[in-house]
Design a protein around this motif. Structure first.
Motif, short mmCIF file in Angstrom:
data_model
loop_
_atom_site.label_atom_id
_atom_site.label_comp_id
_atom_site.label_asym_id
_atom_site.label_seq_id
_atom_site.Cartn_x
_atom_site.Cartn_y
_atom_site.Cartn_z
N TYR A 51 9.67 -4.23 1.22
CA TYR A 51 9.02 -3.65 2.39
C TYR A 51 7.60 -4.20 2.48
CZ TYR A 51 12.70 -0.07 2.54
OH TYR A 51 13.91 0.60 2.63
N TYR A 52 7.33 -4.94 3.58
CA TYR A 52 6.00 -5.47 3.82
C TYR A 52 5.27 -4.59 4.83
CZ TYR A 52 7.24 -9.75 1.32
OH TYR A 52 7.61 -10.65 0.35
N PHE A 53 3.95 -4.51 4.68
CA PHE A 53 3.13 -3.70 5.57
C PHE A 53 2.57 -4.54 6.71
CE2 PHE A 53 3.40 -1.14 1.88
CZ PHE A 53 3.07 0.17 2.22
N GLN A 54 2.56 -3.93 7.90
CA GLN A 54 1.86 -4.52 9.03
C GLN A 54 0.93 -3.47 9.62
OE1 GLN A 54 4.70 -6.05 11.90
NE2 GLN A 54 4.54 -8.09 11.01
N ARG A 55 -0.17 -3.95 10.17
CA ARG A 55 -1.06 -3.05 10.91
C ARG A 55 -1.05 -3.46 12.36
NH1 ARG A 55 -7.53 -1.64 10.02
NH2 ARG A 55 -7.69 -0.41 11.94
N ASP A 56 -0.90 -2.47 13.24
CA ASP A 56 -0.83 -2.74 14.67
C ASP A 56 -2.04 -3.57 15.11
OD1 ASP A 56 1.39 -1.18 14.57
OD2 ASP A 56 0.52 0.56 15.56
N GLY A 57 -1.74 -4.69 15.76
CA GLY A 57 -2.80 -5.53 16.29
C GLY A 57 -3.39 -6.51 15.30
N PHE A 58 -3.00 -6.41 14.01
CA PHE A 58 -3.57 -7.28 12.99
C PHE A 58 -2.53 -8.17 12.32
CE2 PHE A 58 -6.79 -4.09 13.41
CZ PHE A 58 -7.99 -4.72 13.12
N GLY A 59 -1.27 -7.75 12.33
CA GLY A 59 -0.24 -8.49 11.62
C GLY A 59 -0.11 -8.01 10.19
N PRO A 60 0.47 -8.85 9.29
CA PRO A 60 0.72 -8.44 7.91
C PRO A 60 -0.58 -8.09 7.17
CG PRO A 60 1.93 -10.45 8.44
CD PRO A 60 0.98 -10.21 9.56
N VAL A 61 -0.50 -7.05 6.34
CA VAL A 61 -1.65 -6.65 5.52
C VAL A 61 -1.18 -6.40 4.09
CG1 VAL A 61 -2.96 -5.65 7.44
CG2 VAL A 61 -1.40 -4.20 6.11
N ASN A 62 -2.12 -6.51 3.17
CA ASN A 62 -1.87 -6.15 1.78
C ASN A 62 -2.31 -4.69 1.61
OD1 ASN A 62 -2.39 -5.64 -1.05
ND2 ASN A 62 -2.33 -7.85 -1.41
N PRO A 63 -1.37 -3.77 1.32
CA PRO A 63 -1.74 -2.36 1.29
C PRO A 63 -2.77 -2.03 0.23
CG PRO A 63 0.46 -2.70 0.38
CD PRO A 63 0.05 -3.98 1.02
N LEU A 64 -2.77 -2.78 -0.87
CA LEU A 64 -3.72 -2.48 -1.95
C LEU A 64 -5.15 -2.86 -1.57
CD1 LEU A 64 -3.94 -1.42 -4.84
CD2 LEU A 64 -3.61 -3.77 -5.65
N HIS A 65 -5.31 -3.92 -0.78
CA HIS A 65 -6.64 -4.43 -0.46
C HIS A 65 -7.08 -4.15 0.97
CE1 HIS A 65 -6.69 -6.44 -4.30
NE2 HIS A 65 -5.57 -7.08 -4.02
N ASP A 66 -6.15 -4.03 1.90
CA ASP A 66 -6.51 -3.97 3.32
C ASP A 66 -6.48 -2.55 3.89
OD1 ASP A 66 -6.82 -6.73 3.39
OD2 ASP A 66 -4.71 -7.07 3.84
N ILE A 67 -5.85 -1.61 3.22
CA ILE A 67 -5.90 -0.22 3.66
C ILE A 67 -7.11 0.42 2.99
CG2 ILE A 67 -4.74 2.03 3.63
CD1 ILE A 67 -2.08 0.55 3.69
N PRO A 68 -8.02 1.04 3.75
CA PRO A 68 -9.20 1.63 3.14
C PRO A 68 -8.85 2.83 2.26
CG PRO A 68 -9.11 2.16 5.48
CD PRO A 68 -8.00 1.19 5.22
#
Length: 222
Positions: A25-42
């Motif tokens: 399961y890969y994470f995406q953020r609306d409007g940004f595309g793929p994100v790394n949940p460990l580093h890109d989610i505050p």
């Protein structure tokens, strides 16, 4: 403030349920595309109100040992594999699977080179583990806004393995719980069950009972 609705998952691989399936399961953020949940989610959804973001890896009442694969690009959620077999936790009477929504805090790390003063144990090299105790079962990869109630210090096979006890801020009981004393009062028995579960969940695999720091006292959130 970050909101769980802005993140969604992309499922890659065979449908979940096929035991030999290789799924991620890969994470995406609306409007940004793929994100790394460990580093890109505050870590903080609202720092002033002490509301944090938690990534749910394992929904309540499920048995598959899912986790962020932090060594892979974009840190997808995968099923942990040991000795070429997918890992599941046993049902330890009277519980069914994990008894809370289990996951981690983004942008955290238990340092495997650091010795804890109280316990003499090293960190386990993983993000900080979180147990969300609200009434609703979460979904894999859900980003939940939570507040911290306390922390349990488990020593797992010689490594320090903190378990942070939190509640979803949207839970109907969240307004009545601000610390560990409130948790004992509002949900009596839950912390006893939590210690019991962590103490015994590896025993069916032939492992010893887990032990706890601080004389089995849950530490306050402060």
């Amino acid at each position: 403030a970050a909101d769980d609705a802005i993140y969604n998952l992309v499922h890659v691989g065979e449908p979940q349920g096929k035991d030999n399936a290789d799924f991620r399961y890969y994470f995406q953020r609306d409007g940004f595309g793929p994100v790394n949940p460990l580093h890109d989610i505050p870590l903080y959804a609202d720092k002033d109100k002490k509301i944090l973001n938690m990534v749910c890896e394992i929904p309540r009442w499920t048995n598959a040992k899912l986790e962020l694969k932090t060594s892979d690009p974009l840190a997808p959620i995968v099923q942990d594999i040991k000795k070429k077999k997918k890992r599941y936790v046993h049902n330890v009477y009277p519980y069914k699977g994990y008894i809370w929504n289990y996951g981690c805090f983004p942008q955290t790390w238990e340092d495997s080179n650091s010795v804890h003063m109280e316990t003499g144990a090293l960190g386990d090299g993983d993000p900080l583990d979180v147990c969300e105790i609200g009434r609703d079962a979460a979904t894999v990869g859900q980003v939940i806004q939570v507040k911290v109630l306390g922390v349990l210090g488990m020593i797992d096979e010689g490594e320090m393995d903190w378990k942070v006890i939190v509640v979803n801020v949207r839970d109907p009981l969240a307004s009545r719980m601000h610390d560990i004393d409130d948790l004992y009062r509002v949900l009596p028995g839950l912390l006893h069950a939590t210690f019991s579960w962590f103490r015994t969940y590896k025993v069916p695999d032939g492992k010893p009972f887990n032990v706890f720091a601080f004389r089995e006292q849950v530490q306050p959130a402060l």
